[in-house]
Scaffold this motif. Structure first.
Motif, PDB file in Angstrom:
ATOM      1  N   SER A  23     133.593  52.001 -30.393  1.00 48.71           N
ATOM      2  CA  SER A  23     133.812  52.488 -29.032  1.00 48.71           C
ATOM      3  C   SER A  23     133.502  53.980 -28.910  1.00 48.71           C
ATOM      4  N   PHE A  24     133.433  54.668 -30.054  1.00 47.83           N
ATOM      5  CA  PHE A  24     133.088  56.091 -30.046  1.00 47.83           C
ATOM      6  C   PHE A  24     131.628  56.329 -30.401  1.00 47.83           C
ATOM      7  N   GLY A  25     130.899  55.246 -30.665  1.00 48.79           N
ATOM      8  CA  GLY A  25     129.483  55.383 -30.974  1.00 48.79           C
ATOM      9  C   GLY A  25     129.232  56.066 -32.303  1.00 48.79           C
ATOM     10  N   SER A  77     115.542  45.175 -35.403  1.00 47.10           N
ATOM     11  CA  SER A  77     114.773  45.889 -36.437  1.00 47.10           C
ATOM     12  C   SER A  77     113.288  45.557 -36.371  1.00 47.10           C
ATOM     13  N   GLN A  78     112.950  44.417 -35.785  1.00 51.55           N
ATOM     14  CA  GLN A  78     111.554  44.019 -35.648  1.00 51.55           C
ATOM     15  C   GLN A  78     110.869  44.735 -34.487  1.00 51.55           C
ATOM     16  N   LEU A  79     111.649  45.371 -33.629  1.00 47.80           N
ATOM     17  CA  LEU A  79     111.124  45.961 -32.397  1.00 47.80           C
ATOM     18  C   LEU A  79     111.215  47.476 -32.360  1.00 47.80           C
ATOM     19  N   ALA A  80     112.166  48.052 -33.104  1.00 49.41           N
ATOM     20  CA  ALA A  80     112.466  49.481 -33.017  1.00 49.41           C
ATOM     21  C   ALA A  80     112.048  50.220 -34.290  1.00 49.41           C
ATOM     22  N   ARG A  81     112.020  51.541 -34.185  1.00 50.85           N
ATOM     23  CA  ARG A  81     111.753  52.371 -35.363  1.00 50.85           C
ATOM     24  C   ARG A  81     112.973  52.392 -36.294  1.00 50.85           C
ATOM     25  N   ARG A  82     114.163  52.532 -35.698  1.00 54.33           N
ATOM     26  CA  ARG A  82     115.383  52.652 -36.494  1.00 54.33           C
ATOM     27  C   ARG A  82     116.537  52.017 -35.735  1.00 54.33           C
ATOM     28  N   VAL A  83     117.361  51.248 -36.453  1.00 49.99           N
ATOM     29  CA  VAL A  83     118.538  50.613 -35.867  1.00 49.99           C
ATOM     30  C   VAL A  83     119.779  51.083 -36.620  1.00 49.99           C
ATOM     31  N   TYR A  84     120.760  51.572 -35.888  1.00 55.95           N
ATOM     32  CA  TYR A  84     122.083  51.873 -36.436  1.00 55.95           C
ATOM     33  C   TYR A  84     123.037  50.825 -35.885  1.00 55.95           C
ATOM     34  N   THR A  85     123.760  50.163 -36.774  1.00 57.22           N
ATOM     35  CA  THR A  85     124.692  49.131 -36.328  1.00 57.22           C
ATOM     36  C   THR A  85     126.089  49.428 -36.868  1.00 57.22           C
ATOM     37  N   ILE A  86     127.088  49.317 -35.986  1.00 56.42           N
ATOM     38  CA  ILE A  86     128.476  49.673 -36.309  1.00 56.42           C
ATOM     39  C   ILE A  86     129.369  48.457 -36.152  1.00 56.42           C
ATOM     40  N   ASP A  87     130.324  48.323 -37.072  1.00 52.59           N
ATOM     41  CA  ASP A  87     131.371  47.321 -36.884  1.00 52.59           C
ATOM     42  C   ASP A  87     132.678  47.860 -37.452  1.00 52.59           C
ATOM     43  N   ARG A  88     133.776  47.380 -36.888  1.00 57.56           N
ATOM     44  CA  ARG A  88     135.107  47.818 -37.324  1.00 57.56           C
ATOM     45  C   ARG A  88     135.609  47.044 -38.527  1.00 57.56           C
ATOM     46  N   PHE A  89     134.893  45.965 -38.910  1.00 59.83           N
ATOM     47  CA  PHE A  89     135.303  45.161 -40.056  1.00 59.83           C
ATOM     48  C   PHE A  89     134.397  45.435 -41.256  1.00 59.83           C
ATOM     49  N   ARG A  90     135.001  45.948 -42.317  1.00 59.57           N
ATOM     50  CA  ARG A  90     134.240  46.274 -43.528  1.00 59.57           C
ATOM     51  C   ARG A  90     133.542  45.033 -44.092  1.00 59.57           C
ATOM     52  N   ARG A  91     134.231  43.910 -44.084  1.00 62.75           N
ATOM     53  CA  ARG A  91     133.637  42.687 -44.644  1.00 62.75           C
ATOM     54  C   ARG A  91     132.351  42.309 -43.916  1.00 62.75           C
ATOM     55  N   LEU A  92     132.376  42.379 -42.583  1.00 62.01           N
ATOM     56  CA  LEU A  92     131.187  42.005 -41.816  1.00 62.01           C
ATOM     57  C   LEU A  92     130.028  42.951 -42.101  1.00 62.01           C
ATOM     58  N   VAL A  93     130.305  44.237 -42.157  1.00 64.22           N
ATOM     59  CA  VAL A  93     129.240  45.218 -42.440  1.00 64.22           C
ATOM     60  C   VAL A  93     128.646  44.967 -43.821  1.00 64.22           C
ATOM     61  N   ASN A  94     129.495  44.739 -44.810  1.00 63.57           N
ATOM     62  CA  ASN A  94     129.003  44.522 -46.172  1.00 63.57           C
ATOM     63  C   ASN A  94     128.181  43.233 -46.276  1.00 63.57           C
ATOM     64  N   GLU A  95     128.649  42.167 -45.632  1.00 64.43           N
ATOM     65  CA  GLU A  95     127.920  40.899 -45.692  1.00 64.43           C
ATOM     66  C   GLU A  95     126.590  40.996 -44.953  1.00 64.43           C
ATOM     67  N   ALA A  96     126.599  41.664 -43.807  1.00 62.76           N
ATOM     68  CA  ALA A  96     125.348  41.834 -43.064  1.00 62.76           C
ATOM     69  C   ALA A  96     124.363  42.684 -43.854  1.00 62.76           C
ATOM     70  N   ALA A 151     127.435  58.941 -22.986  1.00 62.40           N
ATOM     71  CA  ALA A 151     127.052  60.315 -23.320  1.00 62.40           C
ATOM     72  C   ALA A 151     126.003  60.366 -24.430  1.00 62.40           C
ATOM     73  N   GLN A 152     125.946  59.319 -25.262  1.00 63.38           N
ATOM     74  CA  GLN A 152     124.997  59.296 -26.380  1.00 63.38           C
ATOM     75  C   GLN A 152     123.672  58.642 -26.021  1.00 63.38           C
ATOM     76  N   LEU A 153     123.501  58.268 -24.759  1.00 62.79           N
ATOM     77  CA  LEU A 153     122.268  57.639 -24.301  1.00 62.79           C
ATOM     78  C   LEU A 153     121.309  58.712 -23.789  1.00 62.79           C
ATOM     79  N   ARG A 154     120.101  58.678 -24.295  1.00 63.44           N
ATOM     80  CA  ARG A 154     119.086  59.639 -23.879  1.00 63.44           C
ATOM     81  C   ARG A 154     118.732  59.437 -22.395  1.00 63.44           C
ATOM     82  N   VAL A 155     118.348  60.513 -21.711  1.00 63.61           N
ATOM     83  CA  VAL A 155     117.843  60.378 -20.350  1.00 63.61           C
ATOM     84  C   VAL A 155     116.614  59.475 -20.381  1.00 63.61           C
ATOM     85  N   GLY A 156     116.611  58.471 -19.534  1.00 62.35           N
ATOM     86  CA  GLY A 156     115.572  57.453 -19.559  1.00 62.35           C
ATOM     87  C   GLY A 156     115.922  56.269 -20.435  1.00 62.35           C
ATOM     88  N   GLY A 157     117.023  56.385 -21.167  1.00 67.55           N
ATOM     89  CA  GLY A 157     117.455  55.333 -22.077  1.00 67.55           C
ATOM     90  C   GLY A 157     118.168  54.201 -21.366  1.00 67.55           C
TER      91      GLY A 157
END
Length: 206
Positions: A128-130, A89-108, A155-161
Protein backbone atom coordinates in the motif's frame (compact mmCIF):
# COMPACT_ATOMS: atom_id res chain seq x y z
CA UNK A 1 -5.00 -22.14 -29.46
CA UNK A 2 -8.15 -22.90 -27.45
CA UNK A 3 -6.67 -20.93 -24.54
CA UNK A 4 -6.17 -17.87 -26.77
CA UNK A 5 -9.63 -18.22 -28.29
CA UNK A 6 -11.14 -18.21 -24.81
CA UNK A 7 -9.20 -15.04 -23.95
CA UNK A 8 -10.35 -13.29 -27.12
CA UNK A 9 -13.96 -14.24 -26.41
CA UNK A 10 -13.68 -12.47 -23.03
CA UNK A 11 -12.35 -9.25 -24.59
CA UNK A 12 -8.58 -9.73 -24.60
CA UNK A 13 -7.73 -8.61 -28.13
CA UNK A 14 -4.33 -6.91 -27.83
CA UNK A 15 -1.86 -9.01 -29.85
CA UNK A 16 1.11 -8.28 -27.58
CA UNK A 17 -0.85 -9.31 -24.49
CA UNK A 18 -2.06 -12.52 -26.14
CA UNK A 19 1.48 -13.38 -27.21
CA UNK A 20 2.78 -12.77 -23.67
CA UNK A 21 0.06 -14.99 -22.21
CA UNK A 22 0.83 -17.70 -24.73
CA UNK A 23 4.50 -17.66 -23.68
CA UNK A 24 3.87 -17.95 -19.93
CA UNK A 25 2.68 -21.37 -18.74
CA UNK A 26 0.09 -20.71 -16.00
CA UNK A 27 0.52 -24.23 -14.64
CA UNK A 28 4.01 -23.27 -13.39
CA UNK A 29 2.38 -20.87 -10.92
CA UNK A 30 -0.17 -23.30 -9.50
CA UNK A 31 0.54 -25.70 -6.68
CA UNK A 32 0.82 -29.16 -8.19
CA UNK A 33 -1.87 -31.60 -7.20
CA UNK A 34 -5.55 -30.86 -6.88
CA UNK A 35 -5.69 -27.84 -9.20
CA UNK A 36 -2.93 -28.62 -11.73
CA UNK A 37 -5.39 -30.01 -14.29
CA UNK A 38 -7.40 -26.79 -14.17
CA UNK A 39 -4.49 -24.46 -14.96
CA UNK A 40 -5.88 -23.50 -18.37
CA UNK A 41 -9.48 -23.07 -17.34
CA UNK A 42 -10.72 -19.50 -17.08
CA UNK A 43 -11.22 -19.50 -13.33
CA UNK A 44 -9.42 -18.25 -10.23
CA UNK A 45 -7.68 -20.91 -8.15
CA UNK A 46 -6.52 -20.92 -4.52
CA UNK A 47 -2.83 -20.56 -3.69
CA UNK A 48 -0.93 -20.32 -0.39
CA UNK A 49 -1.61 -17.75 2.35
CA UNK A 50 -5.34 -17.61 1.62
CA UNK A 51 -4.77 -15.85 -1.71
CA UNK A 52 -5.80 -16.71 -5.28
CA UNK A 53 -4.37 -16.75 -8.78
CA UNK A 54 -6.70 -14.68 -10.93
CA UNK A 55 -8.55 -16.17 -13.87
CA UNK A 56 -6.61 -15.71 -17.14
CA UNK A 57 -9.23 -13.48 -18.79
CA UNK A 58 -9.04 -10.99 -15.90
CA UNK A 59 -5.22 -11.03 -16.03
CA UNK A 60 -5.45 -10.35 -19.75
CA UNK A 61 -8.00 -7.54 -19.41
CA UNK A 62 -6.00 -5.82 -16.66
CA UNK A 63 -2.76 -6.15 -18.63
CA UNK A 64 -4.46 -4.83 -21.76
CA UNK A 65 -5.86 -1.84 -19.83
CA UNK A 66 -2.39 -1.04 -18.49
CA UNK A 67 -1.07 -0.59 -22.06
CA UNK A 68 2.52 -1.50 -21.13
CA UNK A 69 5.22 -0.26 -23.50
CA UNK A 70 8.63 -1.90 -24.09
CA UNK A 71 10.62 0.76 -22.17
CA UNK A 72 8.22 0.96 -19.22
CA UNK A 73 9.08 0.40 -15.58
CA UNK A 74 6.12 -1.32 -13.92
CA UNK A 75 5.14 -1.74 -10.27
CA UNK A 76 2.82 -4.61 -9.35
CA UNK A 77 1.25 -4.60 -5.88
CA UNK A 78 0.26 -8.12 -4.88
CA UNK A 79 2.69 -10.71 -6.27
CA UNK A 80 0.49 -13.65 -5.31
CA UNK A 81 1.48 -16.61 -7.47
CA UNK A 82 3.73 -14.46 -9.68
CA UNK A 83 1.69 -15.17 -12.82
CA UNK A 84 0.69 -11.56 -13.48
CA UNK A 85 4.26 -10.32 -12.98
CA UNK A 86 5.51 -12.94 -15.43
CA UNK A 87 3.05 -11.70 -18.07
CA UNK A 88 4.16 -8.11 -17.45
CA UNK A 89 7.81 -9.13 -17.79
CA UNK A 90 7.15 -10.03 -21.43
CA UNK A 91 5.94 -6.49 -22.16
CA UNK A 92 8.00 -4.13 -19.99
CA UNK A 93 11.65 -3.25 -19.50
CA UNK A 94 11.53 -3.84 -15.74
CA UNK A 95 8.90 -5.17 -13.33
CA UNK A 96 8.94 -4.63 -9.56
CA UNK A 97 6.47 -6.82 -7.70
CA UNK A 98 5.58 -6.50 -4.00
CA UNK A 99 3.76 -8.81 -1.63
CA UNK A 100 3.20 -8.80 2.13
CA UNK A 101 3.69 -12.58 2.37
CA UNK A 102 7.29 -13.78 2.40
CA UNK A 103 6.27 -17.28 1.31
CA UNK A 104 4.51 -16.02 -1.81
CA UNK A 105 7.43 -13.80 -2.82
CA UNK A 106 9.94 -16.62 -2.34
CA UNK A 107 7.84 -19.16 -4.26
CA UNK A 108 7.19 -16.73 -7.10
CA UNK A 109 10.87 -15.81 -7.30
CA UNK A 110 11.78 -19.48 -7.64
CA UNK A 111 9.49 -19.76 -10.67
CA UNK A 112 10.86 -16.53 -12.17
CA UNK A 113 14.38 -17.96 -11.84
CA UNK A 114 13.35 -21.27 -13.39
CA UNK A 115 11.81 -19.44 -16.36
CA UNK A 116 14.81 -17.08 -16.71
CA UNK A 117 12.66 -14.00 -16.14
CA UNK A 118 15.52 -11.78 -15.07
CA UNK A 119 13.75 -8.42 -15.46
CA UNK A 120 11.52 -9.01 -12.40
CA UNK A 121 12.51 -7.78 -8.93
CA UNK A 122 10.50 -9.30 -6.07
CA UNK A 123 10.12 -7.40 -2.81
CA UNK A 124 8.60 -8.37 0.56
CA UNK A 125 6.89 -5.18 1.74
CA UNK A 126 3.61 -3.43 2.49
CA UNK A 127 2.40 -2.76 -1.03
CA UNK A 128 0.00 0.00 0.00
CA UNK A 129 3.06 2.25 0.32
CA UNK A 130 4.49 1.24 -3.04
CA UNK A 131 8.22 1.35 -3.66
CA UNK A 132 9.26 5.01 -3.36
CA UNK A 133 12.97 4.30 -3.83
CA UNK A 134 12.25 3.11 -7.39
CA UNK A 135 9.62 5.72 -8.28
CA UNK A 136 8.36 7.14 -10.52
CA UNK A 137 6.75 4.26 -12.41
CA UNK A 138 5.31 4.32 -15.92
CA UNK A 139 2.66 1.77 -14.98
CA UNK A 140 1.24 0.51 -11.65
CA UNK A 141 -1.03 -2.53 -11.28
CA UNK A 142 -2.83 -3.62 -8.11
CA UNK A 143 -4.09 -7.17 -7.81
CA UNK A 144 -5.92 -6.46 -4.55
CA UNK A 145 -8.90 -4.18 -4.02
CA UNK A 146 -8.61 -0.83 -2.23
CA UNK A 147 -11.46 1.43 -1.13
CA UNK A 148 -9.79 4.22 -3.13
CA UNK A 149 -6.56 4.45 -5.14
CA UNK A 150 -3.86 4.69 -2.44
CA UNK A 151 -2.28 8.15 -2.24
CA UNK A 152 1.33 6.87 -2.01
CA UNK A 153 0.83 4.89 -5.23
CA UNK A 154 -0.73 7.81 -7.08
CA UNK A 155 2.27 9.90 -6.04
CA UNK A 156 4.65 7.29 -7.50
CA UNK A 157 2.99 7.33 -10.93
CA UNK A 158 4.81 9.28 -13.61
CA UNK A 159 2.95 12.06 -15.45
CA UNK A 160 1.39 10.30 -18.42
CA UNK A 161 1.49 7.02 -16.51
CA UNK A 162 -1.35 4.57 -15.99
CA UNK A 163 -2.53 2.68 -12.92
CA UNK A 164 -5.08 -0.14 -13.08
CA UNK A 165 -6.71 -1.43 -9.90
CA UNK A 166 -9.91 -2.84 -8.44
CA UNK A 167 -11.72 -0.52 -6.03
CA UNK A 168 -14.62 -1.28 -3.72
CA UNK A 169 -15.63 -1.30 -0.07
CA UNK A 170 -16.56 -4.98 0.01
CA UNK A 171 -15.39 -8.21 -1.61
CA UNK A 172 -18.68 -8.52 -3.51
CA UNK A 173 -18.95 -5.13 -5.23
CA UNK A 174 -15.74 -3.99 -6.89
CA UNK A 175 -14.96 -2.06 -10.06
CA UNK A 176 -11.81 -2.24 -12.14
CA UNK A 177 -10.64 1.31 -12.88
CA UNK A 178 -7.89 2.90 -14.93
CA UNK A 179 -6.21 6.03 -13.58
CA UNK A 180 -4.14 8.21 -15.91
CA UNK A 181 -1.92 10.90 -14.40
CA UNK A 182 -2.05 14.22 -16.23
CA UNK A 183 -0.07 17.39 -15.59
CA UNK A 184 -3.05 18.86 -13.75
CA UNK A 185 -4.40 15.80 -11.92
CA UNK A 186 -5.82 12.33 -12.50
CA UNK A 187 -8.37 10.97 -14.95
CA UNK A 188 -10.48 7.99 -13.81
CA UNK A 189 -12.20 5.45 -16.06
CA UNK A 190 -14.40 2.55 -14.93
CA UNK A 191 -13.77 -0.66 -16.90
CA UNK A 192 -15.81 -3.57 -15.50
CA UNK A 193 -16.98 -5.36 -12.37
CA UNK A 194 -14.40 -7.63 -10.72
CA UNK A 195 -13.77 -9.47 -7.47
CA UNK A 196 -10.38 -9.48 -5.73
CA UNK A 197 -8.98 -10.07 -2.26
CA UNK A 198 -8.70 -6.82 -0.26
CA UNK A 199 -5.55 -4.72 -0.07
CA UNK A 200 -4.33 -5.05 3.53
CA UNK A 201 -1.68 -2.91 5.16
CA UNK A 202 1.26 -4.45 7.02
CA UNK A 203 3.23 -7.64 6.47
CA UNK A 204 1.66 -11.09 6.48
CA UNK A 205 2.48 -13.67 9.13
CA UNK A 206 3.22 -16.51 6.68
Amino acid sequence: MQFLFALRSKGVTDGRVLTAMERIDRSRFINKGLFAARAFEDMPLPIACGQTISQPSVVGIMTQALNVQPRDKVLEVGTGSGYQAAILSQLARRVYTIDRFRRLVNEAQAVFDALNLHNITSVIADGSFGLPEQAPFDRILLTAAAEDPPGPLLAQLRVGGIMVLPVGQSDTVQTLIRVTRQQTGFDYEELRDVRFVPLIEGLGED
